[in-house]
Design a protein around this motif. Structure first.
Motif, PDB file in Angstrom:
ATOM      1  N   PRO A  83       0.748  -0.852  -0.146  1.00  0.00           N
ATOM      2  CA  PRO A  83      -0.387   0.014  -0.239  1.00  0.00           C
ATOM      3  C   PRO A  83       0.539   1.628   0.007  1.00  0.00           C
ATOM      4  O   PRO A  83       0.575   2.541   0.132  1.00  0.00           O
ATOM      5  CB  PRO A  83      -1.061  -0.151   1.005  1.00  0.00           C
ATOM      6  N   GLU A  84       2.481   1.378   0.002  1.00  0.00           N
ATOM      7  CA  GLU A  84       2.809   2.240   0.355  1.00  0.00           C
ATOM      8  C   GLU A  84       2.792   3.046  -0.756  1.00  0.00           C
ATOM      9  O   GLU A  84       2.878   2.766  -2.074  1.00  0.00           O
ATOM     10  CB  GLU A  84       4.583   2.229   0.247  1.00  0.00           C
ATOM     11  N   ASP A  85       3.406   4.551  -0.782  1.00  0.00           N
ATOM     12  CA  ASP A  85       3.368   5.856  -1.872  1.00  0.00           C
ATOM     13  C   ASP A  85       4.678   4.910  -2.897  1.00  0.00           C
ATOM     14  O   ASP A  85       4.671   5.210  -4.025  1.00  0.00           O
ATOM     15  CB  ASP A  85       3.631   6.744  -1.310  1.00  0.00           C
ATOM     16  N   ILE A  86       5.921   4.798  -1.969  1.00  0.00           N
ATOM     17  CA  ILE A  86       7.524   4.768  -2.185  1.00  0.00           C
ATOM     18  C   ILE A  86       7.672   2.898  -2.548  1.00  0.00           C
ATOM     19  O   ILE A  86       7.783   2.404  -1.206  1.00  0.00           O
ATOM     20  CB  ILE A  86       8.271   5.247  -2.538  1.00  0.00           C
ATOM     21  N   ILE A  87       8.414   2.481  -3.396  1.00  0.00           N
ATOM     22  CA  ILE A  87       8.623   1.026  -3.342  1.00  0.00           C
ATOM     23  C   ILE A  87       9.985   1.335  -3.555  1.00  0.00           C
ATOM     24  O   ILE A  87      10.438   1.880  -5.008  1.00  0.00           O
ATOM     25  CB  ILE A  87       7.935  -0.179  -4.588  1.00  0.00           C
ATOM     26  N   VAL A  88      11.784   0.945  -3.049  1.00  0.00           N
ATOM     27  CA  VAL A  88      12.379   0.687  -3.347  1.00  0.00           C
ATOM     28  C   VAL A  88      12.655  -0.917  -3.871  1.00  0.00           C
ATOM     29  O   VAL A  88      12.060  -1.618  -2.745  1.00  0.00           O
ATOM     30  CB  VAL A  88      13.448   1.132  -1.668  1.00  0.00           C
ATOM     31  N   LEU A  89      12.957  -1.386  -4.000  1.00  0.00           N
ATOM     32  CA  LEU A  89      13.810  -2.159  -5.103  1.00  0.00           C
ATOM     33  C   LEU A  89      15.493  -2.759  -4.865  1.00  0.00           C
ATOM     34  O   LEU A  89      15.910  -2.172  -6.017  1.00  0.00           O
ATOM     35  CB  LEU A  89      12.749  -3.027  -6.600  1.00  0.00           C
ATOM     36  N   ASP A  90      15.494  -3.347  -4.083  1.00  0.00           N
ATOM     37  CA  ASP A  90      16.846  -3.943  -3.654  1.00  0.00           C
ATOM     38  C   ASP A  90      17.781  -4.923  -3.930  1.00  0.00           C
ATOM     39  O   ASP A  90      17.040  -5.752  -3.831  1.00  0.00           O
ATOM     40  CB  ASP A  90      17.176  -3.801  -2.159  1.00  0.00           C
ATOM     41  N   GLY A  91      18.773  -4.759  -5.292  1.00  0.00           N
ATOM     42  CA  GLY A  91      18.961  -5.786  -5.974  1.00  0.00           C
ATOM     43  C   GLY A  91      18.216  -6.254  -6.839  1.00  0.00           C
ATOM     44  O   GLY A  91      18.175  -7.295  -7.788  1.00  0.00           O
ATOM     45  N   VAL A  92      18.789  -5.607  -8.299  1.00  0.00           N
ATOM     46  CA  VAL A  92      18.458  -5.059  -9.447  1.00  0.00           C
ATOM     47  C   VAL A  92      19.527  -6.081  -9.917  1.00  0.00           C
ATOM     48  O   VAL A  92      20.203  -5.026  -9.461  1.00  0.00           O
ATOM     49  CB  VAL A  92      18.023  -4.012  -9.759  1.00  0.00           C
ATOM     50  N   ARG A  93      19.755  -6.949 -10.692  1.00  0.00           N
ATOM     51  CA  ARG A  93      20.568  -7.204 -11.183  1.00  0.00           C
ATOM     52  C   ARG A  93      20.765  -7.895 -12.317  1.00  0.00           C
ATOM     53  O   ARG A  93      21.374  -8.511 -13.097  1.00  0.00           O
ATOM     54  CB  ARG A  93      20.950  -8.457 -10.356  1.00  0.00           C
TER      55      ARG A  93
END
Length: 203
Positions: A92-102
Motif C-alpha cells: 500500500p505504500e507510496d514508494i517502493i524501493v527494489l533492492d537488488g536489481v541484477r
C-alpha cells in the motif's frame, strides 16, 4: 480494475542496482528517513533466503547465486522478477524501493511502472571486500580472500550489474565515509524526488 490500475500508476518504484556490499541496504535506510511518504523496501534476495530456509539449505553466497540460476532454467528468466512484482502491487505504500536489481528482467520490471527511477550504487572492489568481511552477512563471508570475492563477481547473478548500472538515472560512488554517502543520497533525493527543495535553497 480501474482503481487497481490507478494505484499501480501512482506508485513510485525505485530500483537499486549495485555490486555486493556497494551499499544498497544503506541507501534504503537513508532514503526512508528523507521522505515523509510511506516507503516499502523489497529485497530481491529475501525471496531466495526464504526459499533456502524452507529447504534447510545454508544461505551462503554461493547458494544464493546458484538458486536463481536453477529457478530461471526451470521456470523462465523472469521468475524472480514476477515474484517481486506481485509483492510490489500488493504493497500500500507510496514508494517502493527494489533492492537488488541484477537481471534485465529486473530492470524491465522497474521500468514497467509509470513512475520509476533506477539508481546505480558502486564502490571499489577492495572497499567492498573489506565491508563483506566486516559485515559477515552470509556464512563464511568473514573468511573470504579478495581473490575469492572477485571470483564470485563472475557468477551469472553478478556479471550484468555494471551494464545495467549504466542505464541508471543516477549513479553513486560509495567509496568514502558514511556522511559522504548520506550526502549523495540526499542529492539524489533533491534532484529526483523533491526538486522544489533545490529551487528554495538556490533562491
Amino acid at each position: 480494475t480501474i482503481l487497481a490500475m490507478e494505484k499501480f500508476n501512482e506508485k513510485l518504484v525505485i530500483g537499486v542496482v549495485g555490486e555486493n556490499r556497494a551499499g544498497k541496504a544503506t541507501f534504503s535506510q537513508f532514503f526512508t528517513k528523507l521522505t515523509t511518504k510511506s516507503v516499502s523496501v523489497e529485497v530481491f534476495s529475501d525471496v531466495l533466503r526464504e526459499t533456502l530456509r524452507i529447504w534447510n539449505i545454508p544461505p551462503t553466497r554461493r547458494n544464493l547465486q546458484n538458486l536463481p540460476v536453477a529457478m530461471k532454467r526451470s521456470y523462465g528468466d523472469d521468475v524472480l522478477s514476477k515474484a517481486i512484482f506481485q509483492r510490489v502491487i500488493e504493497r500500500p505504500e507510496d514508494i517502493i524501493v527494489l533492492d537488488g536489481v541484477r537481471w534485465d528482467s529486473d530492470r524491465i520490471l522497474v521500468r514497467r511502472f509509470q513512475n520509476n527511477l533506477l539508481v546505480y550504487i558502486t564502490a571499489a572492489p577492495e572497499i567492498r571486500w573489506q565491508r563483506c568481511i566486516d559485515a559477515n552477512e552470509n556464512k563464511g563471508d568473514n573468511e573470504k580472500t579478495l581473490e575469492q570475492f572477485m571470483e564470485e563477481e563472475k557468477a551469472p547473478t553478478e556479471v550484468d550489474i555494471p551494464r545495467i548500472g549504466r542505464t541508471a538515472d543516477f549513479k553513486i560512488e560509495n567509496n568514502g565515509t558514511m556522511e559522504e554517502y548520506r550526502n549523495q543520497v540526499e542529492k539524489f533525493y533533491k534532484i529526483h524526488i523533491d526538486p522544489e527543495s533545490l529551487q528554495h535553497s538556490s533562491g
